[in-house]
Design a protein around this motif. Structure first.
Motif, PDB file in Angstrom:
ATOM      1  N   THR A 173       2.282   4.793  -1.005  1.00  0.00           N
ATOM      2  CA  THR A 173       1.823   6.003  -1.700  1.00  0.00           C
ATOM      3  C   THR A 173       2.888   7.095  -1.600  1.00  0.00           C
ATOM      4  N   VAL A 178       2.179   8.089  -6.652  1.00  0.00           N
ATOM      5  CA  VAL A 178       2.086   6.640  -6.438  1.00  0.00           C
ATOM      6  C   VAL A 178       0.881   6.387  -5.540  1.00  0.00           C
ATOM      7  N   LYS A 179      -0.032   5.517  -6.036  1.00  0.00           N
ATOM      8  CA  LYS A 179      -1.365   5.461  -5.435  1.00  0.00           C
ATOM      9  C   LYS A 179      -1.666   4.147  -4.723  1.00  0.00           C
ATOM     10  N   SER A 235      -0.511   3.550 -10.520  1.00  0.00           N
ATOM     11  CA  SER A 235      -1.125   2.289 -10.088  1.00  0.00           C
ATOM     12  C   SER A 235      -0.553   1.134 -10.890  1.00  0.00           C
ATOM     13  N   ASN A 270       0.813  -1.230   0.000  1.00  0.00           N
ATOM     14  CA  ASN A 270       0.000   0.000   0.000  1.00  0.00           C
ATOM     15  C   ASN A 270       0.846   1.281   0.000  1.00  0.00           C
ATOM     16  N   THR A 329       8.786   5.386  -7.269  1.00  0.00           N
ATOM     17  CA  THR A 329       8.733   4.068  -6.611  1.00  0.00           C
ATOM     18  C   THR A 329      10.132   3.559  -6.295  1.00  0.00           C
ATOM     19  N   GLN A 350      -0.841  13.011  -6.362  1.00  0.00           N
ATOM     20  CA  GLN A 350      -0.499  11.669  -5.882  1.00  0.00           C
ATOM     21  C   GLN A 350       0.187  10.902  -7.017  1.00  0.00           C
ATOM     22  N   LEU A 371       3.201  -0.078 -14.588  1.00  0.00           N
ATOM     23  CA  LEU A 371       2.731   1.032 -13.760  1.00  0.00           C
ATOM     24  C   LEU A 371       2.124   2.086 -14.679  1.00  0.00           C
ATOM     25  N   GLU A 398      -0.006   5.850 -14.276  1.00  0.00           N
ATOM     26  CA  GLU A 398      -0.613   6.893 -13.432  1.00  0.00           C
ATOM     27  C   GLU A 398      -0.605   6.492 -11.961  1.00  0.00           C
ATOM     28  N   ILE A 425       0.415   1.212  -4.062  1.00  0.00           N
ATOM     29  CA  ILE A 425       0.811  -0.006  -4.774  1.00  0.00           C
ATOM     30  C   ILE A 425       1.333  -1.062  -3.789  1.00  0.00           C
TER      31      ILE A 425
END
Ligand code: ATP
Length: 229
Positions: free
Chosen positions: A9, A18-19, A205, A7, A44, A16, A201, A203, A21
């Motif tokens: 972010t 990184v949402k 997600s 999770n 990330t 945002q 990946l 946007e 992951i």
């Protein structure tokens, strides 16, 4: 599992990137993080390498606290900084001072890594005269100096011509026998040269996480317009 992300972010001001992951990487695997511009790849990888604090989420390496494992990571940024007036060997001596190796061990390791990335013959030449591919191989040598368990590479071949790209991908193919690798790219073909599996990946997600074979039978790659060559 060597890497266990839950999770995760990252929010930059209002954006945002990184949402939330989640993914795992098994020890010994080579995984490509595939995605178009702005997908969140650099964000990330920098969070994994400990260069950027997550907004929320959990990063675990080999079930140890992240801070302990981070010394076992070799990281090559998207735009590595080199000092053009230094020789390749001087650069690794300079970079290696942070590696906690004894002076003799460091010298041995520098000789070994320069040979491994095919820069032994130019070890006493100035970096200012190096091609993009040679610089990238020098960056790889730097990331390998402390014998990492996990190698994280941010778009190691994106800026290279076909020869430079081939050389770096060949090195990664050899390295994958010895360590776990996570590298980002825009190009599916790069992943196919080296990796066992891919994460796509888009946007911020993860749209796909699985083996290359299963990706070929799905629509996921075309859904995010990943280049195939
Ligand atoms: P590229 O392939 O172009 O390198 P990327 O997939 O690595 O892209 P990131 O660099 O992680 O993507 O960026 C993800 C999003 O976060 C983008 O929209 C980017 O503009 C934004 N972003 C990245 N760094 C910052 C920052 N320091 N401040 C604000 N926004 C940022």
């Amino acid at each position: 599992m060597l890497v266990n992300i839950q999770n995760l972010t990252k929010t930059y001001k209002q954006h945002q990137a990184v949402k939330g992951i989640s993914f795992q990487i098994e020890k010994g695997k080579c995984v490509a993080l595939l995605g178009p511009n702005g997908a969140g790849k650099t964000t990330t990888l920098q969070m994994l390498a400990g260069l950027l604090a997550p907004t929320s989420g959990k990063i675990q390496f080999a079930n140890t606290a992240s801070a302990d494992f981070r010394q076992r990571i070799g990281f090559l940024p998207q735009h590595p900084t080199f000092f053009p007036w230094m020789t390749a060997k001087e650069f690794l001596q300079f970079a290696g001072k942070l590696s906690q190796l004894s002076k003799t061990m460091l010298e041995d390791k520098i000789t070994e890594t320069l040979e491994f990335v095919s820069l032994k013959d130019v070890r006493n030449k100035r970096i200012g005269g190096f091609s993009g591919g040679m610089k990238q191989r020098l960056g790889l040598a730097q990331a390998l100096l402390h014998e990492p368990d996990l190698l994280i590479l941010d778009e190691p071949v994106s800026a290279l011509d076909p020869n430079g790209r081939r050389d770096v991908l060949e090195i990664l193919s050899k390295l994958k026998r010895e360590m776990t690798i996570l590298f980002s790219t825009h190009v599916l073909h790069d992943a196919e040269q080296v990796c066992d599996s891919v994460m796509i990946l888009k946007e911020g997600s993860i749209m796909w996480d699985g083996s290359l074979d299963s990706l070929k039978n799905s629509q996921a790659s075309s859904a995010v317009q990943i280049k195939t060559a």
